[in-house]
Design an enzyme around this catalytic site. Structure first.
Site, short mmCIF file in Angstrom:
data_model
loop_
_atom_site.label_atom_id
_atom_site.label_comp_id
_atom_site.label_asym_id
_atom_site.label_seq_id
_atom_site.Cartn_x
_atom_site.Cartn_y
_atom_site.Cartn_z
N GLY A 43 0.67 -1.35 -0.01
CA GLY A 43 0.06 -0.07 0.01
C GLY A 43 0.91 1.40 0.14
O GLY A 43 0.23 2.14 -0.44
N GLU A 98 3.57 4.10 6.28
CA GLU A 98 2.49 3.38 5.96
C GLU A 98 1.44 4.12 5.18
O GLU A 98 1.47 5.40 5.29
CB GLU A 98 1.84 2.64 7.31
CG GLU A 98 2.19 1.49 7.86
CD GLU A 98 1.57 0.31 7.12
OE1 GLU A 98 0.97 0.55 6.03
OE2 GLU A 98 1.40 -0.82 7.70
N ASP A 99 0.54 3.45 4.57
CA ASP A 99 -0.32 4.10 3.84
C ASP A 99 -1.63 4.55 4.65
O ASP A 99 -2.11 5.67 4.90
CB ASP A 99 -1.15 3.28 2.51
CG ASP A 99 -1.22 2.12 2.81
OD1 ASP A 99 -0.67 1.46 3.77
OD2 ASP A 99 -2.23 1.49 2.10
N ASP A 102 -5.18 1.74 10.81
CA ASP A 102 -6.58 1.19 10.99
C ASP A 102 -6.88 0.60 12.21
O ASP A 102 -7.04 1.40 13.21
CB ASP A 102 -6.77 0.25 9.58
CG ASP A 102 -8.43 0.13 9.49
OD1 ASP A 102 -9.25 0.32 10.43
OD2 ASP A 102 -8.95 0.04 8.42
N LYS A 130 -7.05 6.21 11.26
CA LYS A 130 -8.48 6.02 11.56
C LYS A 130 -8.57 5.72 12.91
O LYS A 130 -8.71 4.50 13.37
CB LYS A 130 -8.94 4.53 10.74
CG LYS A 130 -9.72 5.05 9.46
CD LYS A 130 -10.46 3.61 9.25
CE LYS A 130 -10.47 3.51 7.73
NZ LYS A 130 -10.78 1.99 7.23
N PHE A 151 -14.11 2.82 4.25
CA PHE A 151 -12.92 1.84 3.56
C PHE A 151 -12.79 2.76 2.35
O PHE A 151 -13.45 3.29 1.60
CB PHE A 151 -13.69 0.68 3.09
CG PHE A 151 -12.56 -0.24 2.66
CD1 PHE A 151 -11.86 -0.88 3.38
CD2 PHE A 151 -12.55 -0.25 1.22
CE1 PHE A 151 -10.70 -1.91 2.73
CE2 PHE A 151 -11.49 -1.10 0.52
CZ PHE A 151 -10.69 -1.73 1.36
N ASP A 158 -5.90 -0.52 -1.97
CA ASP A 158 -6.81 -1.30 -2.78
C ASP A 158 -7.94 -1.86 -2.20
O ASP A 158 -8.08 -1.93 -0.83
CB ASP A 158 -5.76 -2.36 -3.12
CG ASP A 158 -5.84 -3.50 -1.99
OD1 ASP A 158 -5.48 -3.04 -0.92
OD2 ASP A 158 -6.25 -4.63 -2.23
N ARG A 164 -5.60 0.78 -6.77
CA ARG A 164 -4.30 1.40 -6.02
C ARG A 164 -3.98 2.82 -6.98
O ARG A 164 -2.94 3.64 -6.44
CB ARG A 164 -3.20 0.18 -6.28
CG ARG A 164 -3.26 -0.48 -5.13
CD ARG A 164 -2.07 -1.63 -4.74
NE ARG A 164 -2.43 -2.82 -4.22
CZ ARG A 164 -2.39 -3.21 -2.98
NH1 ARG A 164 -2.12 -2.21 -2.11
NH2 ARG A 164 -2.44 -4.26 -2.55
C1 PRP Z 1 -2.92 -2.42 4.88
C2 PRP Z 1 -2.12 -1.27 4.91
C3 PRP Z 1 -1.43 -1.56 6.42
C4 PRP Z 1 -2.41 -2.19 7.23
C5 PRP Z 1 -3.43 -1.29 8.07
O1 PRP Z 1 -2.37 -3.29 4.26
O2 PRP Z 1 -1.17 -1.19 4.11
O3 PRP Z 1 -0.24 -2.14 6.38
O4 PRP Z 1 -3.45 -2.66 6.23
O5 PRP Z 1 -4.39 -1.89 8.85
P1 PRP Z 1 -4.31 -2.26 10.24
O6 PRP Z 1 -3.92 -0.93 11.09
O7 PRP Z 1 -5.88 -2.67 10.55
O8 PRP Z 1 -3.43 -3.41 10.72
P2 PRP Z 1 -3.01 -4.77 3.57
O9 PRP Z 1 -3.05 -5.75 4.33
O10 PRP Z 1 -4.25 -4.42 2.98
O11 PRP Z 1 -1.83 -5.03 2.27
P3 PRP Z 1 -1.50 -4.14 1.20
O12 PRP Z 1 -0.78 -2.95 1.82
O13 PRP Z 1 -0.70 -4.91 0.26
O14 PRP Z 1 -2.74 -3.56 0.60
#
Ligand code: PRP
Length: 180
Positions: A43, A98-99, A102, A130, A151, A158, A164
């Protein structure tokens, strides 16, 4: 795969302005020092590309493959490392990029894992945060935008690996008929 209409909540321009502000703060905090930026795949690949180009202190970049959402809208709660770093972070100033934070489960797991490698400093930079969803509270040093419990996709984020490449941050709206 069902596709959705998207509604933009942050434009590319708003993001770009904020990324420059974050880079300025990082430059001030690390004046005269070097930094390792860690790109949390997948991400954060677009965010880190913009952030790294706005930072002026010397940086190196490494990549960590992590997955917890398995392409879906809900965290699986299990963090998987799919690709490790290729360089040592021992004694280095490290910023995890990080993106989105959550539930906080991913970043919490990463902090614990990376601290065992004894970096000199370990900071967190997340484009989106968030607070309403946090299960594992973590101090985030650099936050781009705090958002509601939505979301979101685009700018690296994604839904089932799609969207993305959208330049802004968007929410998914009603379904389009199109499916593959
Ligand atoms: C997403 C995002 C963070 C994580 C955050 O990754 O990039 O790494 O979720 O969520 P959390 O705070 O609830 O743990 P994802 O697993 O979707 O993988 P990606 O980055 O490859 O899309």
């Amino acid at each position: 795969m069902t596709f959705f209409n998207l509604k933009e909540i942050l434009s590319a321009e708003q993001i770009s302005d904020r990324v420059i502000e974050l880079a300025k703060k990082i430059d001030e905090d690390f004046a005269g020092q070097h930094i390792v930026l860690l790109c949390i795949l997948k991400g954060s690949f677009i965010f880190i590309a913009d952030l790294a180009r706005a930072i002026t202190v010397p940086v190196t970049i490494d990549f960590l493959g992590v997955q917890s959402y398995n392409g879906d809208t809900k965290s699986s709660g299990v963090v998987q490392i799919t690709q490790d770093l290729t360089t040592s972070i021992t004694g280095r100033n490290v910023i995890i990029v990080e993106d989105i934070v959550d539930t906080g489960l991913t970043i919490h797991y990463l902090i614990n894992m990376l601290l065992t490698r004894n970096p000199k400093t370990l900071k967190i930079c997340s484009l989106l945060y968030k607070p309403s969803k946090v299960i594992k509270p973590v101090n985030i040093d650099y936050i781009g935008f705090t958002i509601n419990d939505l979301f979101v996709v685009g700018y690296g984020l994604d839904y089932k690996q799609y969207y993305r490449n959208f330049p802004g941050i968007n929410i998914l709206e009603k379904e389009e008929n199109d499916s593959i």
